[in-house]
Design a protein around this motif. Structure first.
Motif, mmCIF file in Angstrom:
data_model
loop_
_atom_site.group_PDB
_atom_site.id
_atom_site.type_symbol
_atom_site.label_atom_id
_atom_site.label_comp_id
_atom_site.label_asym_id
_atom_site.label_seq_id
_atom_site.Cartn_x
_atom_site.Cartn_y
_atom_site.Cartn_z
ATOM 1 N N LEU B 794 26.800 42.547 43.868
ATOM 2 C CA LEU B 794 28.093 42.897 43.283
ATOM 3 C C LEU B 794 28.004 43.247 41.800
ATOM 4 O O LEU B 794 29.021 43.527 41.174
ATOM 5 C CB LEU B 794 29.083 41.735 43.471
ATOM 6 N N ASP B 795 26.812 43.271 41.251
ATOM 7 C CA ASP B 795 26.711 43.577 39.807
ATOM 8 C C ASP B 795 27.148 45.009 39.566
ATOM 9 O O ASP B 795 27.127 45.843 40.481
ATOM 10 C CB ASP B 795 25.275 43.350 39.341
ATOM 11 N N ASP B 796 27.566 45.290 38.330
ATOM 12 C CA ASP B 796 28.151 46.600 38.013
ATOM 13 C C ASP B 796 27.182 47.749 38.277
ATOM 14 O O ASP B 796 27.592 48.880 38.486
ATOM 15 C CB ASP B 796 28.613 46.641 36.556
ATOM 16 N N GLN B 797 25.895 47.421 38.246
ATOM 17 C CA GLN B 797 24.884 48.436 38.511
ATOM 18 C C GLN B 797 24.861 48.792 39.996
ATOM 19 O O GLN B 797 24.947 49.961 40.365
ATOM 20 C CB GLN B 797 23.500 47.886 38.107
ATOM 21 N N SER B 798 24.789 47.756 40.839
ATOM 22 C CA SER B 798 24.685 47.991 42.285
ATOM 23 C C SER B 798 26.008 48.436 42.877
ATOM 24 O O SER B 798 26.041 49.166 43.868
ATOM 25 C CB SER B 798 24.256 46.717 43.018
ATOM 26 N N PHE B 799 27.078 47.943 42.316
ATOM 27 C CA PHE B 799 28.397 48.199 42.921
ATOM 28 C C PHE B 799 29.390 48.470 41.791
ATOM 29 O O PHE B 799 30.199 47.627 41.442
ATOM 30 C CB PHE B 799 28.811 46.982 43.758
ATOM 31 N N PRO B 800 29.275 49.676 41.189
ATOM 32 C CA PRO B 800 30.125 49.959 40.027
ATOM 33 C C PRO B 800 31.583 50.232 40.420
ATOM 34 O O PRO B 800 31.882 50.466 41.585
ATOM 35 C CB PRO B 800 29.486 51.209 39.429
ATOM 36 N N HIS B 801 32.426 50.180 39.427
ATOM 37 C CA HIS B 801 33.815 50.580 39.599
ATOM 38 C C HIS B 801 33.849 51.994 40.183
ATOM 39 O O HIS B 801 33.008 52.818 39.885
ATOM 40 C CB HIS B 801 34.516 50.536 38.233
ATOM 41 N N LEU B 802 34.833 52.278 41.040
ATOM 42 C CA LEU B 802 34.984 53.568 41.721
ATOM 43 C C LEU B 802 33.806 53.888 42.650
ATOM 44 O O LEU B 802 33.264 54.984 42.653
ATOM 45 C CB LEU B 802 35.213 54.708 40.718
ATOM 46 N N ARG B 818 35.732 49.459 45.415
ATOM 47 C CA ARG B 818 35.979 48.858 44.104
ATOM 48 C C ARG B 818 36.865 49.829 43.332
ATOM 49 O O ARG B 818 36.391 50.743 42.652
ATOM 50 C CB ARG B 818 34.663 48.586 43.375
ATOM 51 N N ILE B 819 38.127 49.644 43.492
ATOM 52 C CA ILE B 819 39.115 50.499 42.823
ATOM 53 C C ILE B 819 40.240 49.585 42.368
ATOM 54 O O ILE B 819 40.331 48.450 42.844
ATOM 55 C CB ILE B 819 39.664 51.585 43.784
ATOM 56 N N THR B 820 41.066 50.025 41.466
ATOM 57 C CA THR B 820 42.054 49.074 40.943
ATOM 58 C C THR B 820 43.418 49.710 40.727
ATOM 59 O O THR B 820 43.525 50.849 40.278
ATOM 60 C CB THR B 820 41.567 48.417 39.636
ATOM 61 N N PHE B 821 44.419 48.955 41.090
ATOM 62 C CA PHE B 821 45.798 49.368 40.816
ATOM 63 C C PHE B 821 46.444 48.378 39.849
ATOM 64 O O PHE B 821 47.616 48.451 39.564
ATOM 65 C CB PHE B 821 46.577 49.415 42.141
ATOM 66 N N THR B 822 45.621 47.399 39.399
ATOM 67 C CA THR B 822 46.160 46.386 38.486
ATOM 68 C C THR B 822 45.504 46.477 37.115
ATOM 69 O O THR B 822 45.987 45.905 36.153
ATOM 70 C CB THR B 822 45.872 44.970 39.024
ATOM 71 N N GLY B 823 44.370 47.184 37.047
ATOM 72 C CA GLY B 823 43.616 47.213 35.802
ATOM 73 C C GLY B 823 42.584 46.111 35.736
ATOM 74 O O GLY B 823 41.715 46.124 34.872
ATOM 75 N N GLU B 824 42.658 45.144 36.657
ATOM 76 C CA GLU B 824 41.655 44.085 36.712
ATOM 77 C C GLU B 824 40.534 44.510 37.658
ATOM 78 O O GLU B 824 40.693 45.434 38.454
ATOM 79 C CB GLU B 824 42.286 42.786 37.234
ATOM 80 N N ALA B 825 39.406 43.793 37.592
ATOM 81 C CA ALA B 825 38.345 44.017 38.571
ATOM 82 C C ALA B 825 38.930 43.741 39.954
ATOM 83 O O ALA B 825 39.500 42.677 40.188
ATOM 84 C CB ALA B 825 37.179 43.071 38.303
#
Lengths: 203, 1008
Positions: B794-802, B818-825
């Motif tokens: 789950l690290d940002d490298q392996s599983f980045p935002h978007l 990994r997408i956001t409608f709240t602005g949080e992770a």
């Protein structure tokens, strides 16, 4: 993987199994049950393309139904005609992934697709001497045995839900495929109508 | 209690089954088989109602659906029903009925003073009298409602249940008289699927009132019984008595209304165990219209006095019900059919004082028979006065002179208690005309008859319904039509031969005579009623003509002729013939008004059937619905979906609960059911090209495994939907849409593929419900996920935002976005709906130590508003461009084309001062603006003020510690820092214009 008992069918919240245990089907005009899980794979392709039809036949052992609104039945698999370039392949629970894999391999080089929609539908089985009397209260199609025969299917409205209706046998038994989100509504609606025709619930 | 006018013998009522009933508080007795009308007549009750406008005393005019006078309030309490026709109400034990439109009683009615002031209530009096002064309308309306009302509406909900269904037939036969029965026999014997309907309780139609007819060597009554027995034994024939075919629509769709239990005491077990009424929608290959004909009353002076009746109605009461409408009749006619009525009355022991025949030379077989039976026949005569007010006492007759427009000066008075009139017969063409068939005028029978069908409709008018009144014509017509319908549907079994009628007397020609002169100008010393129900007289038709309302449609609206429950069944032809005469044109030139459904009034409940309450519209439920329910969540309706709105803990208000949920997402982790999001599977070699066309931004370079936000425009350049789309494989995408827009977007995309881009290889499949979606959002979301999905890096490298990954969560295969409608992770877990409850519970359990908080749609809206994320349909209204929203960044400048691109080049869409999306911060941080509040820049003491925009979203934000709002405001982006005003609820709220971003504007929190 998670134990299968953790899995819930669309109508699990209605406690149908318990109801079935306490209700008798003897003398019932209508018997309703939920068919809990079934593989449904949506297939699109060009019917006239032999490569496509034989790809489907290789994977299922079944020819595409040639007539509109009919179902070809092969024991394990059934192919349901939905449109000139759209079918459902239905079969035993849990087979979607392997079927799609087989189809995709056979579709190589063609513009044809397979997409798993098994989990999107609930299936309600409605059977008995009065099944047509129930359905004609919500379906505008002609369901007379001469007009809608065993092996025919239709995408139509049943009251206010869109359904796929399939006449499975001449009991008659109808299988009603409906989006899961509408299944609670549809079950309640059918049950209310069927109350006038001596309804029994079956597991 | 004695039935003074019940005949000693005859009739089809069952005198061994007496039924008690109450009319206007008085007890009476009738028999099984009676209608309320026949029972009242049998009891000598002739006064049954007061008229609509003048409150004139009225009696029973007819014996069927055409009844304009005998309108009844039936039943009590919440089962009470107004404006029912006594002629159609079947008597049952304990029936309670009341007359209408009278106070305090039928015999002394205060409203009857209207009659004295009839000069101020002429046609069009609403329009003339109540137009000024304008401000008085409210007072007038109150007065009009009280004076003009007929029955009373019950105030409680309808306790009865109703049924509705669809049916199909090779032949739908409307009317079970001789023609209809013959048709049913022919079609049924041939093997066709037949539905035979008749509005009356007993099938047989005119044959039930006929004492003379012989068919196939047996009496009419016997032939009817034989035919019905044969039809009942046919499995493909459905007999529906008590059923009105009330509407005929496109492609042979006919609506029927079956009165299932209306003939039973309403609270009897038999009635309560069945639906009260049943609505049938019948799609028929052929419709055989055997609807018969309706007799026209003659228009003579004071032709509405109780005791004035249609001649055929009196015949029906005597022959079918064994009830005499009076003791001594005068008959007024212009044709031969009334002579048979006279003969039947005399046969039954009712005296006929005279037949007043408008024809100059009344001769022929029936006239001769009547004379031979000693009935006085006054040829070339008219009724010029009707004596008696609450009941007919006598009539005066005079000889017609000249062309029939005037009468001799000397008259003769005849004592009688009923006046039976026949002005000829109008075929019941209502259904034919509703089917948009064209009529033509038949001068021989002085009536409109069916002419041309509208293409697409397939029906056949037979017998009296086409103007062929002889019994033999009815039988021949019906049998032939039934045979043809069966053959057309492929049923050719032998059907035997056409039923044969016995000899019938020949009929002499009619005299065209639309109004009977009284020796005085119309409207003087009496009224010539044309439309009984709406109190329209011949003088009113003349007034309409003088005032220029000469088209038949104007005539109808000006005088109200032909309106209300009877729809002018007895009056329309007389009225338009009068108008033709006044205009000096032929009747067909005046034409008829449009025939519209329903033929007779239909209970609204029958249209609803069981589809009321929770069945009014389906409630769509997610696989987690029952969990939300168990945890006390109220639901918000989004389209047909019910979504959990918030989850109040004991003692919490909605505000408390939402604040707690919103805080939890920013500080720990929240969990949300997002299953309702629209999802579309897109596959094919042109899938990326397709996305480039339907979204404003570029998709070609999106790598498999990655996600991108997209904005969809209509061809007008306005925002229509948004969502995140992910690339599953080179030629395979997974699109998400808004919950409410899912079906619309799917249809829109298919439209483009099927109609415009037919050469492109793309297939779409709706997978909205293939995937349940559980969102976990907040700084602890990654930690939580790592515990339930231990094998997923789950690290940002392996599983980045978007981006998305497939993995196993709590033992269940999931696709995690990994997408956001709240602005949080945020991780949006997609899984099979059958496992959604298990995954949700597993997350709740594992998240307990982090204080995992389920949040509903309200908290979701606050969270996204804090970030300034739009909701399509809330921040947009179909007139909003991406630039208006400040989202120019998502509109590609490089792509050669996309839907809406051209419209964005229009001068209006490029205008720099359009309404822009901005943020608003109120001066008082605790003031939460109402959504929809109008915004002004220049405040004035009172409206009008220039409104420059409105608030689109507004919440209290616990994370900002103040209220926040978004708004669409003219030239908004150029007003940063300005103060704007929102006047509402008697106050003015001031707010400062800001960027529409209130929390974490740098977006630092998406990595937790």
């Amino acid at each position: 993987m998670v134990e299968t008992y953790q899995r819930r069918s669309a109508l699990a919240h209605l406690g149908l199994v318990a109801r079935a245990a306490s209700s008798s089907t003897a003398g019932a005009g209508v018997i309703m049950s939920e068919v809990p899980h079934r593989t449904i794979v949506n297939v699109r392709g060009t019917a006239s393309d032999v490569a496509f039809s034989s790809a489907v036949q290789t994977a299922t052992g079944l020819a595409l139904p040639s007539a509109a609104n009919t179902v070809s039945n092969g024991g394990v698999w059934q192919i349901v005609w939905l449109g000139p370039n759209e079918w459902w392949i239905t079969g035993p629970d849990g087979e979607a992934e392997s079927l799609i894999e087989a189809l995709r391999a056979n579709f190589a080089g063609q513009h044809a697709i397979a997409c798993d929609v098994s989990e999107s539908r609930a299936i309600i089985a409605l059977k008995g001497a009065k099944a047509r009397d129930v359905l004609m209260r919500g379906v505008s199609l002609d369901l007379h045995p001469r007009a809608f025969r065993v092996g025919q299917c239709a995408q139509t409205g049943l009251s206010r839900a869109n359904v796929l209706l399939h006449l499975v046998d001449d009991t008659p038994t109808f299988e009603i495929y409906v989006l899961k989100s509408f299944s609670d509504y549809l079950w309640q609606w059918l049950e209310k109508v069927a109350a006038d025709f001596n309804l029994a619930v079956e597991a | 209690m004695t039935q003074v006018n019940r005949l000693p013998h005859g009739g089809r009522v069952d005198s061994s089954k007496p039924l008690r009933f109450v009319f206007d508080g008085r007890p009476y007795e009738g028999y099984q088989g009676d209608t309320l009308a026949s029972a009242l007549l049998a009891n000598g009750v002739v006064l049954v109602g007061r008229s609509f406008k003048y409150h004139r005393p009225r009696g029973i005019l007819s014996a069927g659906a055409e009844e304009p006078n005998a309108l009844i309030q039936l039943g009590q309490g919440n089962r009470s029903e107004p404006n029912l026709r006594a002629t159609q109400i079947e008597l049952y034990e304990g029936l309670v009925a009341e007359s209408q439109n009278r106070w305090p009683s039928l015999t002394t009615d205060v409203g009857a003073v209207n009659s004295l002031f009839h000069r101020i209530f002429p046609s069009g009096f609403y329009y003339k009298t109540f137009m000024w002064p304008k401000t008085f309308w409210m007072k007038y309306e109150h007065f009009i409602r009280r004076m003009a009302g007929l029955g009373k509406c019950p105030t409680e909900p309808d306790p009865d249940r109703y049924d509705k269904l669809h049916a199909h037939a090779d032949a739908l036969i409307v009317g079970a008289g001789p023609a209809g029965l013959a048709a049913a026999l022919a079609a049924g014997r041939a093997g066709a699927r037949v539905i035979l309907v008749d509005e009356q309780q007993e099938m047989g139609g005119s044959l039930l009132s006929d004492r003379q007819a012989v068919i196939d060597g047996v009496s009419a009554a016997q032939w009817v019984a034989n035919a019905l027995a044969e039809l009942r034994a046919m499995p493909e024939v459905t007999l529906l008595p008590r059923t009105v075919a009330f509407g005929y629509y496109d492609h042979n769709l006919v609506s029927l209304m079956e009165r299932v239990t209306d003939h039973l005491p309403p609270t009897s077990p038999e009635a309560l165990n069945q639906p009260r009424q049943r609505l049938w929608r019948v799609r028929a290959k052929d419709v055989i219209l055997a609807t018969g004909a309706i007799e026209r009353p003659m228009v003579y002076i004071d032709n509405d006095r109780p005791g004035c009746m249609l001649a055929s109605a009196a015949q029906t009461y005597v022959n079918r019900y064994g009830a005499a409408p009076g003791k001594r009749a005068v008959i007024m006619t212009n044709n031969d059919t009334a002579y048979q009525v006279a003969l039947d009355l005399v046969d039954a022991g009712v005296s006929v004082a005279a037949i007043v025949d408008a024809r100059e030379n009344a001769e022929g077989e029936l006239v001769a028979t009547a004379r031979a039976r000693g009935i006085e026949v006054l040829g070339n005569h008219a009724i010029t006065r009707v004596g008696g007010k609450l009941a007919v006492r006598e009539v005066e007759v005079r000889r017609l002179t000249g062309d029939g427009k005037s009468v001799s000066s000397d008259g003769r008075t005849i004592t009688c208690d009923m006046v039976l009139s026949s002005g000829g017969w109008q075929p019941t063409v209502h259904l034919f005309s509703q089917a948009r068939g064209k009529l033509k005028w038949n001068q021989d029978i002085l009536a409109f008859v069916p002419d041309k069908l509208l293409p697409g409709q397939n029906n056949h008018s037979v017998g009296a319904a086409r103007g062929a009144f002889a019994l033999t014509d009815c039988l021949v017509d019906g049998f032939a039509a039934g045979t043809a319908a069966a053959h057309a549907a492929g049923h050719t079994e032998p059907a035997g031969s056409t039923p044969v009628a016995g000899a019938e007397p020949a009929h002499s020609p009619m005299r065209e005579m639309w109004v009977m002169p009284s020796g005085k100008p119309l409207g003087h010393d009496g009224k010539h009623f044309v439309d009984y129900q709406n109190d329209v007289t011949a003088a009113d038709v003349a007034l309409a003509h003088r005032e220029g309302y000469r088209s038949v449609e104007h005539l109808k609206r000006y005088t109200t002729m032909g309106m209300a429950t009877d729809q002018g069944k007895t009056s329309n032809i007389n009225a338009l013939a009068l108008m033709a005469d006044l205009r000096g044109v032929a009747i067909p030139e005046v034409g008829t008004t449009t025939f519209r459904p329903p033929y007779t009034p239909v209970t609204i409940g029958a249209f609803a059937g069981i589809d009321k309450g929770d069945f009014l519209d389906p409630i769509r439920k997610t696989p987690l619905h029952s969990w939300h329910e168990q945890h006390g969540a109220p639901f918000e309706t989004v389209g047909q979906w019910h979504r959990a709105w918030y989850y109040p803990k004991p003692g919490e208000t909605m505000h408390d609960a939402v604040n707690r949920e919103v805080k939890a997402v920013r500080t720990s982790v929240g969990i949300v059911d997002a299953s309702t999001l629209g999802k579309i599977d897109i596959q094919g070699p042109d899938a990326a090209w397709f996305l480039n066309m339907v979204y404003t931004n570029a998709w070609s370079k999106l790598e498999p495994g990655r996600c991108r936000y997209g904005l969809m425009l209509g061809e007008d350049g306005m925002v229509m939907d948004d969502g995140v789309t992910s690339r599953i494989a080179e030629n395979h995408f997974h699109m998400t849409t808004t919950t409410g827009g899912a079906a619309r977007v799917m249809a829109w995309l298919e439209d483009w593929l099927q109609c415009e881009w037919t050469d492109k290889k793309v297939y779409l499949t709706s997978v909205t419900e293939q995937w349940a979606v559980i969102g976990i959002s907040g700084p602890m979301s990654r930690k939580l996920l790592s515990e339930v999905a231990p094998d997923l890096p789950l690290d940002d490298q392996s599983f980045p935002h978007l981006s998305f990954r497939d993995g196993v969560v709590a033992g269940v295969k999931c696709r995690i976005f990994r997408i956001t409608f709240t602005g949080e992770a945020t991780y949006e877990l997609n899984m099979a709906p059958s496992y959604a409850m298990h995954v949700w519970r597993a997350l709740m359990q594992a998240g307990e130590k982090y204080g995992i908080t389920p949040y509903g749609t309200e908290a979701m809206h606050v969270l996204r508003a804090e970030k300034g994320f739009i909701i399509v349909g809330q921040e947009t209204d179909g007139t909003t461009t991406p630039q208006d929203l400040g989202m120019d960044w998502i509109v590609s400048k490089q792509k050669p084309d996309f839907l809406g691109k051209r419209s964005l080049q229009r001068s209006d869409t490029k205008r720099p001062d359009r309404k822009h999306l901005i943020g608003l911060l109120t001066e008082d941080p605790n003031e939460v603006l109402p959504e929809g509040a109008q915004i002004v820049a220049e405040l004035k003491d009172k409206p009008p003020m220039e409104m420059i925009g409105h608030v689109t979203s507004s919440y209290y934000s616990p994370n900002c510690g103040r209220s926040i709002a978004m708004a669409l405001v003219k030239n908004g982006r150029n007003r940063m820092g300005e103060t704007l005003y929102m006047p509402y609820d008697g106050k003015v709220v001031k707010a400062k214009v800001t960027e529409p971003k209130f929390y974490d504007p740098e977006g630092a929190r998406i990595n937790g």
